[in-house]
Design an enzyme around this catalytic site. Structure first.
Site, PDB file in Angstrom:
ATOM      1  N   LYS A   8       0.870  -1.177   0.000  1.00  0.00           N
ATOM      2  CA  LYS A   8       0.000   0.000   0.000  1.00  0.00           C
ATOM      3  C   LYS A   8       0.902   1.220   0.000  1.00  0.00           C
ATOM      4  O   LYS A   8       2.118   1.096   0.159  1.00  0.00           O
ATOM      5  CB  LYS A   8      -0.922   0.012   1.224  1.00  0.00           C
ATOM      6  CG  LYS A   8      -0.197  -0.290   2.540  1.00  0.00           C
ATOM      7  CD  LYS A   8      -1.150  -0.390   3.724  1.00  0.00           C
ATOM      8  CE  LYS A   8      -1.840  -1.730   3.898  1.00  0.00           C
ATOM      9  NZ  LYS A   8      -3.245  -1.709   3.679  1.00  0.00           N
ATOM     10  N   ARG A   9       0.302   2.423  -0.151  1.00  0.00           N
ATOM     11  CA  ARG A   9       1.120   3.616  -0.038  1.00  0.00           C
ATOM     12  C   ARG A   9       1.840   3.629   1.307  1.00  0.00           C
ATOM     13  O   ARG A   9       1.334   3.083   2.300  1.00  0.00           O
ATOM     14  CB  ARG A   9       0.224   4.869  -0.169  1.00  0.00           C
ATOM     15  CG  ARG A   9      -0.226   5.147  -1.575  1.00  0.00           C
ATOM     16  CD  ARG A   9       0.933   5.418  -2.490  1.00  0.00           C
ATOM     17  NE  ARG A   9       1.461   6.739  -2.270  1.00  0.00           N
ATOM     18  CZ  ARG A   9       1.451   7.712  -3.183  1.00  0.00           C
ATOM     19  NH1 ARG A   9       0.977   7.501  -4.402  1.00  0.00           N
ATOM     20  NH2 ARG A   9       1.943   8.890  -2.907  1.00  0.00           N
ATOM     21  N   LYS A  35      -9.065  -7.758  -1.294  1.00  0.00           N
ATOM     22  CA  LYS A  35      -8.421  -8.585  -2.330  1.00  0.00           C
ATOM     23  C   LYS A  35      -7.682  -9.753  -1.695  1.00  0.00           C
ATOM     24  O   LYS A  35      -7.752 -10.887  -2.169  1.00  0.00           O
ATOM     25  CB  LYS A  35      -7.443  -7.727  -3.154  1.00  0.00           C
ATOM     26  CG  LYS A  35      -8.143  -6.630  -3.946  1.00  0.00           C
ATOM     27  CD  LYS A  35      -7.174  -5.570  -4.471  1.00  0.00           C
ATOM     28  CE  LYS A  35      -7.948  -4.317  -4.883  1.00  0.00           C
ATOM     29  NZ  LYS A  35      -7.095  -3.131  -5.093  1.00  0.00           N
TER      30      LYS A  35
END
Ligand code: DL6
Length: 823
Positions: free
Chosen positions: A554-555, A666
């Site tokens: 993720k960021r 996901k």
């Protein structure tokens, strides 16, 4: 062999081959003997496009003929990634294209890997928009994406000596065969000038926006096919071009050069995606981009509308416009301006149309992310809009007075214009006042916005606020990225899950089916090996496929707490060093993610992760026990490799700070076990999969509030936990960076003297315990895979098809269109 080929539209391998060959020759002026891979890839895509065009045109025709209500999703970001696999899955032509490539001497995978990701987004917000397009088409909704065709998407991340380096993402260097430029669809977008009052024939005071400068917005369309339903919707991306009126021939030499430079300036508007995730920067070019998107899109919407309808007062009946975050919220004053200044409606009528047509999604509670444009900048760039915003605010403040009496503090908090040294326009407030629905993106997040940042507004307009928990498209995030698992599921329960994800619940019964469970666990192992091969080839690292694959992608952001997993990795290292003979469950920890170029702390985290990784991976004592890697240049394509191979999904944000998350969904769908806090959509994932099938730890939102209120001291936690203290001391004293021992002081200072705003130390002991639970569970493979399967089976709620159905029903008023594509 005598069968007639249908080169452009035939769905058989022979027709497809003929089309690819014909594109090589007649579109690209080459042939199969001399073409290189890039050219072959291009011909393949053009052949896919041929098979989309009829449906693309027919879909639009049907919408026109039936006067279908249209949904416009306006977003500064569409993180669509690669399109080839997705188009073939949705067209049901995977095998045919594979065979065609093979017959022509190419390996399909190799060709597919030529495609650059269309990385026109930063992270969750842009990827959500991409999933929504897939779902709208699959559900048969007339849903259109509108965005910007940036020449440069999110930067490419390289790692040099452990540090992040940014490089431009020149994804369009060789053009993209997916986009069709439409010279007939081009609009002027105006800036600057001034607002001039005049009196119309009926004696009403009106305004004209005069002396403006303009650029043109040129449409580029990318087809968005639904899943096997014949629907092809459209993603329209605007490119900035200079005005036609620029008459170069009359210029003398010197002016000619300046004039050409001028073209550059105009085209700069769509040059580059701003790489900031959740920090408002406030540059004029960004404001220009936002208005460029809004103005061109509204012109397009209204042109279409007028071709089919004659009364603009019916706009909300036939058009719904969703603003993805506040970035497109200038749609409020711009639609008002068009309706009043260009269409001649009065204020009340224009306001009614505007509010009923627009709605707005909030994606974060972080105050530093909220857009506040300086009044001075707006006055210069969009003077008429500023004037309208002032009028909206005046009328709104009157209503606040009516509603709440003379509560000056409340008025100050709710005002669209904040006063002070630098008065500015609060784009979120504008969005709430000027639209009929505001939604949060997960149940917890929606509750929070009602109680915190938008509390006053919720008290005034409770009916405007609604939750729409995020979702992900099962086509890309299971069928396409995890084919072995998708095939296994389909062979057991049929393929209805692809469009009705909750049908995966049928897998619940399989937990006691030994044969099935063996296949299910074998697939995870295969995926881990596939990832290991990919990482070996692309990064040169050797992953231990016998270890737990523990992944955080993720960021990079303080609130997402990559630091906590990094500390855990270092603590495991220390443990193994101190207890060389103790049994350990082997782990391979994988990080990936980009830091905003100006976010020094996040960039320092990347360096620290790399330093810790070096220490671990170069110590022979760790062999077979512990590994740690940072994979550079995280992308949609890399996520598609990582997620199917994950055992553990790290979702460890400080409670209350992650609005939803979609990576969490996901991973769960692909059978990874979540270790997470009660934040964002983790809360709802827990409800769906059951408490026993998720590993939750740490402070809750209330716990965070309480701890901060009662006086948190990070020193206490530091002193109380030996393993934690050891790691922090090591980070501070240069253990991981002996040549530059003070390098990580910014990190340790923020944890200790800075009192650890994100509560890493407060949550660490619970996190370390939760990781022990992970080890214990993983040591019992039968139980582990049961838990994993319950995750796959029970996250149907998080299909973006469900999310979109909810928007259609509660916000867009087009529920009658649903399911058209799903029979
Ligand atoms: O709603 C999509 C996505 C959420 O899943 C993430 O939790 C959230 O952080 C992200 N928000 C943003 C907002 N950025 N700004 N401004 O990216 O949205």
């Amino acid at each position: 062999t005598s069968k007639k080929l249908n080169v452009k539209t035939g769905m058989d391998t022979e027709s497809i081959k003929a089309d690819i060959l014909s594109h090589l020759r007649y579109s690209l002026a080459t042939d199969i003997e001399t073409a290189n891979k890039k050219e072959f890839y291009k011909s393949v895509v053009l052949s896919v496009m041929d098979r989309l065009h009829d449906s693309w045109l027919n879909t639009q025709k049907e919408y026109r003929e039936k006067k279908t209500k249209k949904i416009y999703y306006i977003s500064m970001e569409f993180l669509i990634g690669r399109l080839l696999d997705n188009a073939l899955v949705n067209l049901n032509l995977e095998q045919e294209f594979r065979d065609a490539c093979k017959d022509l001497g190419y390996d399909y995978e190799e060709i597919r890997d030529i495609e650059n990701d269309a990385a026109l987004g930063n992270g969750g917000l842009g990827r959500l928009a991409a999933c929504f397009l897939d779902s709208m088409a699959t559900l048969g909704l007339a849903g259109f994406g509108y965005g910007i065709k940036y020449d440069y998407g999110i930067f490419k991340q390289k790692i040099h000596d452990g540090y992040q380096i940014e490089r431009p993402d020149d994804w369009l260097r060789f053009g993209t065969p997916w986009a069709t430029t439409r010279p007939s669809v081009m609009y002027p977008v105006r800036f600057y000038g001034r607002s001039v009052p005049y009196t119309d024939e009926d004696g009403h005071l009106r305004f004209k926006w005069e002396n403006t400068q303009h650029v043109y917005a040129l449409a580029n369309d990318i087809p968005m096919p639904g899943f096997r339903n014949g629907v092809v919707n459209n993603l329209r991306l605007w490119k900035a071009t200079s005005p036609k009126s620029l008459d170069l021939t009359s210029f003398n030499q010197g002016e000619y050069i300046n004039a050409v430079r001028d073209i550059e300036l105009h085209e700069n508007i769509s040059r580059v995606l701003y790489p900031n995730d959740k920090i408002f920067v406030g540059q004029e070019l960004r404001l220009k981009q936002e208005y460029f998107l809004v103005s061109s899109t509204l012109q397009d919407i209204l042109r279409e509308y007028k071709q089919q309808h004659d009364d603009l007062r019916d706009l909300p009946k036939y058009v719904a416009i969703q603003c993805n975050d506040t970035h497109p919220n200038l749609a409020v004053p711009d639609l008002m301006r068009i309706l009043m200044d260009e269409e001649g409606f009065d204020w009340e009528t224009s306001w009614d149309i505007t509010v009923k047509t627009l709605s707005y999604t909030n994606h974060t509670v972080l105050p530093e992310a909220l857009e506040k444009w300086p009044v001075s900048m707006l006055r210069n760039l969009l003077p008429r809009h500023l004037q309208i915003i002032y009028e909206i605010n005046k009328r709104f403040i009157n209503k606040v007075h009516e509603h709440f009496g003379d509560d000056v503090n409340r008025v100050r908090r709710m005002s669209i214009i904040s006063e002070g040294e630098q008065p500015s326009v609060q784009m979120a407030n504008l969005g709430i006042v000027g639209t009929h629905k505001v939604n949060g993106v997960a149940a917890l997040h929606t509750d929070l916005i009602k109680k915190t940042i938008f509390r006053d507004f919720f008290e005034m307009y409770p009916e405007r606020f609604t939750n729409k928990t995020n979702g992900i498209t099962p086509r890309r995030w299971l069928k396409q990225c995890n084919k072995p698992l998708a095939d296994l599921i389909t062979s057991e329960i049929g393929d209805s899950w692809i469009t009705h994800l909750s049908d995966l619940r049928k897998l619940d019964d399989k937990v006691n089916d030994k044969k099935f469970m063996k296949k299910y666990s074998d697939i995870k192992q295969q995926n881990k090996e596939r990832l290991a091969a990919y990482v070996k080839e692309n990064y040169g690292f050797e992953l231990n496929t016998k270890a737990i694959f523990d992944i955080q992608i993720k960021r990079i952001h303080e609130y997402k707490r990559q630091l906590m997993l990094a500390i855990y990795a270092a603590a495991q290292y220390n443990y193994i060093k101190a207890n060389p003979d103790a049994p350990v469950v082997p782990r391979t920890i994988i990080f990936a993610g980009k830091a905003a170029p100006g976010y020094a702390m996040a960039k320092m985290f990347i360096k620290l992760i790399n330093s810790i990784s070096d220490k671990i991976n170069n110590d022979p004592d760790m062999e077979g026990k512990l590994q740690c890697f940072f994979l550079d240049n995280y992308s949609v394509t890399l996520a598609e490799q990582l997620i199917p191979a994950a055992d553990v999904s790290e979702q460890i944000s400080t409670a209350g700070m992650e609005a939803s998350g979609t990576g969490n969904m996901k991973f769960a769908l692909n059978g990874a076990v979540t270790i997470g806090t009660l934040d964002g959509a983790n809360v709802e994932i827990k409800e769906e999969v059951g408490d026993e099938n998720i590993i939750i730890f740490g402070l809750t939102v209330e716990g965070v509030e309480e701890l901060r209120r009662s006086g948190y001291s990070s020193w206490e936690y530091y002193n109380a936990d030996k393993a934690l203290k050891q790691v922090i001391d090591q980070i501070r004293d240069g253990f991981f960076e002996p040549d530059h021992p003070s390098l990580f002081h910014t990190i340790t200072n923020s944890l200790l003297d800075g009192n650890d705003y994100f509560l890493v130390l407060a949550d660490y002991p619970a996190y370390a315990e939760a990781q022990k639970e992970v080890d214990a569970l993983y040591s019992k493979p039968d139980e582990w895979f049961k838990v994993a399967l319950y995750n796959t089976a029970r996250v149907g709620k998080f299909s973006s098809d469900r999310t979109i159905s909810d928007y259609a029903t509660d916000i867009w008023g087009c529920e009658d269109q649903l399911n058209k594509g799903r029979e």
